[in-house]
Every structure is written in C-alpha cells, then in structure tokens.
Design a protein around this motif. Sequence first.
Motif, PDB file in Angstrom:
ATOM      1  N   LEU A 100      -1.473  -4.514   3.746  1.00 25.17           N
ATOM      2  CA  LEU A 100      -2.809  -5.106   3.638  1.00 25.17           C
ATOM      3  C   LEU A 100      -3.069  -5.565   2.209  1.00 25.17           C
ATOM      4  O   LEU A 100      -2.548  -4.984   1.259  1.00 25.17           O
ATOM      5  N   PRO A 101      -3.867  -6.604   2.017  1.00 24.48           N
ATOM      6  CA  PRO A 101      -4.132  -7.126   0.673  1.00 24.48           C
ATOM      7  C   PRO A 101      -4.689  -6.055  -0.258  1.00 24.48           C
ATOM      8  O   PRO A 101      -5.591  -5.306   0.118  1.00 24.48           O
ATOM      9  N   GLY A 102      -4.133  -5.988  -1.448  1.00 21.37           N
ATOM     10  CA  GLY A 102      -4.609  -5.051  -2.451  1.00 21.37           C
ATOM     11  C   GLY A 102      -4.085  -3.636  -2.290  1.00 21.37           C
ATOM     12  O   GLY A 102      -4.414  -2.763  -3.080  1.00 21.37           O
ATOM     13  N   GLU A 103      -3.272  -3.386  -1.273  1.00 16.93           N
ATOM     14  CA  GLU A 103      -2.750  -2.033  -1.070  1.00 16.93           C
ATOM     15  C   GLU A 103      -1.307  -1.924  -1.544  1.00 16.93           C
ATOM     16  O   GLU A 103      -0.559  -2.896  -1.549  1.00 16.93           O
ATOM     17  N   HIS A 143      -6.813 -11.244  -3.570  1.00 18.42           N
ATOM     18  CA  HIS A 143      -6.211  -9.929  -3.291  1.00 18.42           C
ATOM     19  C   HIS A 143      -4.813 -10.160  -2.708  1.00 18.42           C
ATOM     20  O   HIS A 143      -4.654 -10.254  -1.498  1.00 18.42           O
ATOM     21  N   PRO A 144      -3.814 -10.236  -3.547  1.00 17.57           N
ATOM     22  CA  PRO A 144      -2.473 -10.557  -3.064  1.00 17.57           C
ATOM     23  C   PRO A 144      -1.876  -9.449  -2.194  1.00 17.57           C
ATOM     24  O   PRO A 144      -2.276  -8.288  -2.269  1.00 17.57           O
ATOM     25  N   LEU A 145      -0.926  -9.860  -1.386  1.00 17.05           N
ATOM     26  CA  LEU A 145      -0.185  -8.915  -0.554  1.00 17.05           C
ATOM     27  C   LEU A 145       0.845  -8.195  -1.413  1.00 17.05           C
ATOM     28  O   LEU A 145       1.323  -8.732  -2.413  1.00 17.05           O
ATOM     29  N   THR A 150       7.581  -3.122  -2.182  1.00 21.08           N
ATOM     30  CA  THR A 150       6.439  -2.216  -2.017  1.00 21.08           C
ATOM     31  C   THR A 150       6.186  -1.962  -0.539  1.00 21.08           C
ATOM     32  O   THR A 150       5.932  -0.822  -0.131  1.00 21.08           O
ATOM     33  N   ALA A 151       6.245  -3.000   0.278  1.00 17.06           N
ATOM     34  CA  ALA A 151       6.044  -2.840   1.726  1.00 17.06           C
ATOM     35  C   ALA A 151       7.102  -1.905   2.312  1.00 17.06           C
ATOM     36  O   ALA A 151       6.789  -1.051   3.146  1.00 17.06           O
ATOM     37  N   ILE A 152       8.349  -2.043   1.852  1.00 14.59           N
ATOM     38  CA  ILE A 152       9.413  -1.145   2.322  1.00 14.59           C
ATOM     39  C   ILE A 152       9.092   0.292   1.911  1.00 14.59           C
ATOM     40  O   ILE A 152       9.247   1.229   2.712  1.00 14.59           O
ATOM     41  N   GLY A 153       8.613   0.482   0.682  1.00 13.70           N
ATOM     42  CA  GLY A 153       8.217   1.814   0.234  1.00 13.70           C
ATOM     43  C   GLY A 153       7.088   2.389   1.068  1.00 13.70           C
ATOM     44  O   GLY A 153       7.064   3.587   1.382  1.00 13.70           O
TER      45      GLY A 153
END
Length: 194
Positions: A100-103, A143-145, A150-153
């Motif tokens: 999600l954006p900003g996460e 709010h970039p993705l 990071t998504a893999i983490g």
Amino acid sequence: TALPLPMLKRLMGRLNAIRNTHDCREFTVEAGRPDSIDREILACLRDNGADRISINPQSMNPDTLKRIGRSHTPEDVIQSYQLAREMGFGWINMDLIVGLPGEGTEEMARTLTAVREMDPDNLTVHTLAIKRSSLLKDTLDEHPLPDADTAIGMMDLCREAASEMGMHAYYLYRQKYMLGNLENVGYARSGTEC
C-alpha cells in the motif's frame, strides 16, 4: 455486507434455502469492510447458515487507511472481529494488502502484531495490483509504492507471522499489475482451509 439489511436478508434467505438442499460443507460470506458490519448484519449471516466470514482490515495503520480512502479505523476492525467471535463465528479470515502507498516493513510489522492479537483462523495476503483506471494511481506521486525488495520483505513478514499463528500456505494466485511480480497467498490452520 454492503447491501442494505432488507436486501441482505432476502439474498441470504435464498442462499440458505439452496444450501439446505445440497451437501454444503461451508458457507462463506465476504463481510469485507469492518464499517459495513454490525450486530444485525452478523445475525443475518449467522442465522442463514454462514459459518465463515472474512473481515478485511487491509492495514492496521490509520494513516494508510485514510490514504487509501477507507472509512474504518483499526479499532473498528478489532470491534468487528470481537463482535463476530462473540456471536459465534468460528471461522474468520482476514485480508491484508502488501504494498500500500506509504507503507514498508515497519507498517506491515505493526499490522501483523495487531492481527496476531486478534488470532484469525485464516489470513489472505494480497499484493497490491494497481489497475490502469484506479483512483489510487493518481496519488502515487504524493505517496509512492514500496519498491520490489521492500514488498518482498513485507511478504516475508506475513509468511513468518502466519507460521507463528500455526498457519500454512494453501493457495496462491497472481494477477496483472502486481507490485514486484508477487502473488496473493492464502494461509490457514489445518482443517480451516476454505
């Protein structure tokens, strides 16, 4: 549960009648957004044979929920979950979204801590897929993705949390435009697979 209660009662009554004439092993309802769930809605589902529901926080971070246009809060998720348990729902799934954006991993870790405390029976982890016509696409400059690593983490954190809750992965699927070319994964405790 987005339907008005009279319409939901009519639909659930018809589905329950069909269910009663077939060998139905489970009756799952996507209860979805916590702000669409109350005692009357849950009673309608339960009284018409639904034995599994999904309550979907997406994230347990209030800033993220506002950013993606959700009108519920983390507290609403907890209250909806507790009410569903109190009313006798024995199978509850929760959906989360990675990317999600900003996460990042810190926000996902907070979400997973809150989910562990609620202790759902199943967990579905979706990877964000931005559709071309999505309204979210217009706010990505602000709010970039998260990047693919990071998504893999974040997915790794979800897998570890599911394992700590005694769950195993039992299905996955992919769709177009998914962040980091990841997948959606369903986790369940043995015997609670959907």
